[in-house]
Design an enzyme around this catalytic site. Sequence first.
Site, PDB file in Angstrom:
ATOM      1  N   THR A  11       0.672  -1.329   0.082  1.00 53.04           N
ATOM      2  CA  THR A  11      -0.159  -0.296   0.030  1.00 53.04           C
ATOM      3  C   THR A  11       0.796   1.215   0.080  1.00 53.04           C
ATOM      4  O   THR A  11       0.504   2.081  -0.680  1.00 53.04           O
ATOM      5  CB  THR A  11      -0.613  -0.137   1.697  1.00 53.04           C
ATOM      6  OG1 THR A  11      -1.672  -1.008   1.797  1.00 53.04           O
ATOM      7  CG2 THR A  11      -1.580   1.283   1.376  1.00 53.04           C
ATOM      8  N   VAL A  12       1.713   1.225   0.849  1.00 53.58           N
ATOM      9  CA  VAL A  12       2.172   2.463   1.219  1.00 53.58           C
ATOM     10  C   VAL A  12       3.330   2.820  -0.363  1.00 53.58           C
ATOM     11  O   VAL A  12       3.311   3.492  -1.191  1.00 53.58           O
ATOM     12  CB  VAL A  12       3.082   3.048   2.187  1.00 53.58           C
ATOM     13  CG1 VAL A  12       4.147   4.730   2.906  1.00 53.58           C
ATOM     14  CG2 VAL A  12       2.212   2.606   3.200  1.00 53.58           C
ATOM     15  N   GLU A 123       9.075  10.519   9.265  1.00 52.83           N
ATOM     16  CA  GLU A 123       7.709  11.128   9.441  1.00 52.83           C
ATOM     17  C   GLU A 123       6.304  10.321   9.854  1.00 52.83           C
ATOM     18  O   GLU A 123       5.342  10.411  10.296  1.00 52.83           O
ATOM     19  CB  GLU A 123       8.110  12.540   8.706  1.00 52.83           C
ATOM     20  CG  GLU A 123       6.205  12.965   9.242  1.00 52.83           C
ATOM     21  CD  GLU A 123       6.857  13.966  10.237  1.00 52.83           C
ATOM     22  OE1 GLU A 123       7.640  14.198  10.658  1.00 52.83           O
ATOM     23  OE2 GLU A 123       5.635  13.312  11.551  1.00 52.83           O
ATOM     24  N   GLY A 181      -7.433  -0.488   3.025  1.00 51.21           N
ATOM     25  CA  GLY A 181      -5.348  -0.294   2.886  1.00 51.21           C
ATOM     26  C   GLY A 181      -5.346   0.585   4.044  1.00 51.21           C
ATOM     27  O   GLY A 181      -3.984   1.011   4.786  1.00 51.21           O
ATOM     28  N   LYS A 199       3.995   2.703  17.821  1.00 53.85           N
ATOM     29  CA  LYS A 199       3.807   4.677  17.943  1.00 53.85           C
ATOM     30  C   LYS A 199       4.287   6.011  18.851  1.00 53.85           C
ATOM     31  O   LYS A 199       4.854   6.958  18.850  1.00 53.85           O
ATOM     32  CB  LYS A 199       2.481   5.114  17.073  1.00 53.85           C
ATOM     33  CG  LYS A 199       2.212   4.243  15.489  1.00 53.85           C
ATOM     34  CD  LYS A 199       1.120   4.487  14.963  1.00 53.85           C
ATOM     35  CE  LYS A 199       1.049   4.185  13.498  1.00 53.85           C
ATOM     36  NZ  LYS A 199      -0.876   3.542  13.780  1.00 53.85           N
TER      37      LYS A 199
HETATM   38  N1  HSE Z   1      -2.268  -0.019  10.715  1.00 56.59           N
HETATM   39  C1  HSE Z   1      -2.397   2.133  10.740  1.00 56.59           C
HETATM   40  C2  HSE Z   1      -3.106   2.478  11.397  1.00 56.59           C
HETATM   41  C3  HSE Z   1      -1.600   2.005   9.529  1.00 56.59           C
HETATM   42  O1  HSE Z   1      -4.937   1.641  10.978  1.00 56.59           O
HETATM   43  O2  HSE Z   1      -3.497   3.757  11.667  1.00 56.59           O
HETATM   44  C4  HSE Z   1      -0.626   3.344   9.650  1.00 56.59           C
HETATM   45  O3  HSE Z   1       0.164   3.380  10.819  1.00 56.59           O
END
Ligand code: HSE
Length: 397
Positions: A11-12, A123, A181, A199
């Site tokens: 995806t990214v 980032e 996604g 995170k």
């Molecule tokens: N799976 C993560 C989310 C993707 O749903 O936030 C982005 O880090």
Amino acid sequence: MIQIAILGLGTVGTGVAKVVAENRRQIERKLGEPLEVKTVLVRRFRDGPYRQLMTDDFQKIENDPDIRVVVETIGGVEAAYAYTRRAIEAGKHVVTANKQLVAEHGCELLELAKRKNVSYLFEASVGGGIPVLHPLTQCMAANRIDEIYGILNGTTNYILTRMVRTGASFSDALQEAQAKGYAEADPTADVEGIDAGRKICILADLAFGQQMDPAAVPMEGISGLSLQDVKIAQRAGYRIKLLGRAVRLPGGGRTAFVAPHLIPEDNPIANVEDVFNAVMVRGNATGEVMFYGRGAGEMPTASACVADVMECLQASPRRDEIGWSASVEGFEDPLTLKSRHYFRIRGSLADAAAAFGQVEVLSENGETAFLTEPLSGQDAARQSRALNVLACMRTLS
Ligand code: HSE
């Protein structure tokens, strides 16, 4: 012409190639030269617009002097870690959206990048398309950061929103998030709070300048959450959201954790819905600053990656990060943090009062839902030992 490589075409990675192509004029105007994806590393060749760029041999990227930046979008740790080290050793800047890799090895990779005089930027690893790491380390650099909390996972926020708004089942809402996604390859990391945990570790690393060991950070997701509690909370003026929190403690220690929280509906975080994320940063000079936007998805995440590519190329010779020491000293169990606690018990108000003294009743009908006065996690567990507890959550107050 500036050339880059992308590792992985999920995806990214696909989003990065699209942003580079679709926004090439703006990018060229800012860089002064065109930017082009020269090579894409894949495990299996497949047809499509990037077929001519594909290789399954990392050496072709590592040994190509024309490739100045490598965008790592493989995810996971093993291969991503090895390729990142090799790319940096080869004198290339590396940009990533890989929160697991940054949370576990970011400090070491930044150190390596510094030695090789290149940038390692991430980032996109927190908050998808929301610029939060650069503002935290640059625009808020004059502050002592005392607390960060936020909705850090788009998939779980999407699931919670769909369940509340449309009565969708947990699994239907998860499938929708996967189809869009948003979810990780293995959505367990989303629903069990692990993705948000990685995170909050990265945010804490940068905010406090010290390693937050993801293995020490308690992470609880939404898989055990009942719709009944969501509804009781809503009637009482709260929203239930999955929060990551990192707090500087009064004695100089620090803590972090992920758990569902009841949030008063007048807090802006309570109204963050769908795939949106929000991060609240409290600096001692700024007070609370909130960052809000799309926390997942192809194009928002790719936007952050490509901005980092541009930043690498423009910073001369490398972008300097704030110090991030490998020491994990000073971490304390979040159970010491005090907050009001929400309980739903099989029992009466008298049972609740016997355990906690004065409580605020939210609902009574055989079961009793109530809020305690502020107390630590240890006290909440100790005082509720004799109760038949059906649900327990902290409030953000
Ligand atoms: N799976 C993560 C989310 C993707 O749903 O936030 C982005 O880090």
